[in-house]
Design a protein around this motif. Structure first.
Motif, PDB file in Angstrom:
ATOM      1  N   SER A  58       0.853  -1.183   0.000  1.00  0.00           N
ATOM      2  CA  SER A  58       0.000   0.000   0.000  1.00  0.00           C
ATOM      3  C   SER A  58       0.888   1.232   0.000  1.00  0.00           C
ATOM      4  N   ALA A  59       0.373   2.313  -0.606  1.00  0.00           N
ATOM      5  CA  ALA A  59       1.077   3.600  -0.588  1.00  0.00           C
ATOM      6  C   ALA A  59       0.339   4.602   0.289  1.00  0.00           C
ATOM      7  N   ILE A  60      -0.448   4.116   1.242  1.00  0.00           N
ATOM      8  CA  ILE A  60      -1.219   4.995   2.110  1.00  0.00           C
ATOM      9  C   ILE A  60      -0.322   5.826   3.031  1.00  0.00           C
ATOM     10  N   ASP A  61       0.891   5.360   3.285  1.00  0.00           N
ATOM     11  CA  ASP A  61       1.816   6.071   4.171  1.00  0.00           C
ATOM     12  C   ASP A  61       2.540   7.145   3.369  1.00  0.00           C
ATOM     13  N   LYS A  62       1.935   8.336   3.284  1.00  0.00           N
ATOM     14  CA  LYS A  62       2.489   9.425   2.494  1.00  0.00           C
ATOM     15  C   LYS A  62       3.166  10.441   3.395  1.00  0.00           C
ATOM     16  N   ARG A  63       4.138  11.158   2.831  1.00  0.00           N
ATOM     17  CA  ARG A  63       4.893  12.144   3.591  1.00  0.00           C
ATOM     18  C   ARG A  63       4.970  13.457   2.813  1.00  0.00           C
TER      19      ARG A  63
END
Length: 214
Positions: A21-26
């Protein structure tokens, strides 16, 4: 008109066992390119349910963070940016104020609201808390997606300015409620009206037409 406090991007990482998943964005520093497929440097892992031209950029109001923090009894994710995997963060603009098809200028890019965000299990897995999806369905605090009408560049602290109102009778909150919340079940006339919203994403219009057929 609101300021975008953060522009956030992320790449796919292990999330649930072998699932990515790419839900952890910064947050990203400086100007970023906003392309038809999304913000440069941002990716999705599940291309069946996420991404594409009608879900190029995700906006979730920071206005909701306080209520979430109270409901969750505090959570470390809410102390930083993009807790809900959003690309754009702002305060002062929520689902009741934004309509399907509204067009916004951000930097040199032109964005158009295409559909609400459908909540999924990944939010609950990320926060390690059951009941979040049900709360979003009840509260209609879903966030929304943009398609990119004109590619361009933007950076944090740029102003998001509404330059054209879309389907003025259909806020993101109303459409989400009528489609997802059983307590606000749409009438047949409302379903027919939703199915004809030209600026609503084709995928969601197809789902609405399927409701008519059934």
């Amino acid at each position: 008109m609101v300021a975008i406090t953060e522009i956030c991007i992320g790449l796919p990482h292990p999330f649930n066992g072998a699932e990515l998943s790419a839900i952890d964005k910064r947050p990203v520093a400086g100007a970023v390119a906003i392309r038809s497929f999304g913000i440069e440097g941002d990716m999705v892992a599940d291309t069946v349910h996420h991404g594409g031209v009608d879900m190029a950029v995700h906006h979730y109001p920071h206005d909701h963070y306080t209520a979430w923090n109270e409901w969750l009894g505090g959570h470390e994710l809410l102390a930083r940016a993009a807790a809900f995997g959003e690309n754009l963060m702002s305060t002062g603009l929520t689902e009741t104020q934004v309509h399907i098809g509204d067009r916004f200028r951000l930097g040199s890019a032109l964005l158009e609201v295409s559909q609400p965000r459908k909540p999924c299990w990944k939010i609950e897995h990320r926060f390690a808390r059951k009941g979040m999806v049900a709360r979003i369905i009840k509260q209609h605090n879903c966030g929304w997606y943009y398609r990119v009408i004109e590619e361009g560049e933007a950076q944090a602290d740029d102003v998001l300015e509404c330059v054209e109102t879309g389907h003025s009778e259909w806020s993101v909150a109303r459409l989400f409620a009528k489609f997802y919340d059983p307590a606000h079940r749409a009438s047949r006339d409302e379903i027919e009206e939703m199915a004809e919203l030209e600026r609503l994403s084709p995928a969601m219009r197809d789902k609405i037409r399927a409701k008519l057929a059934s």
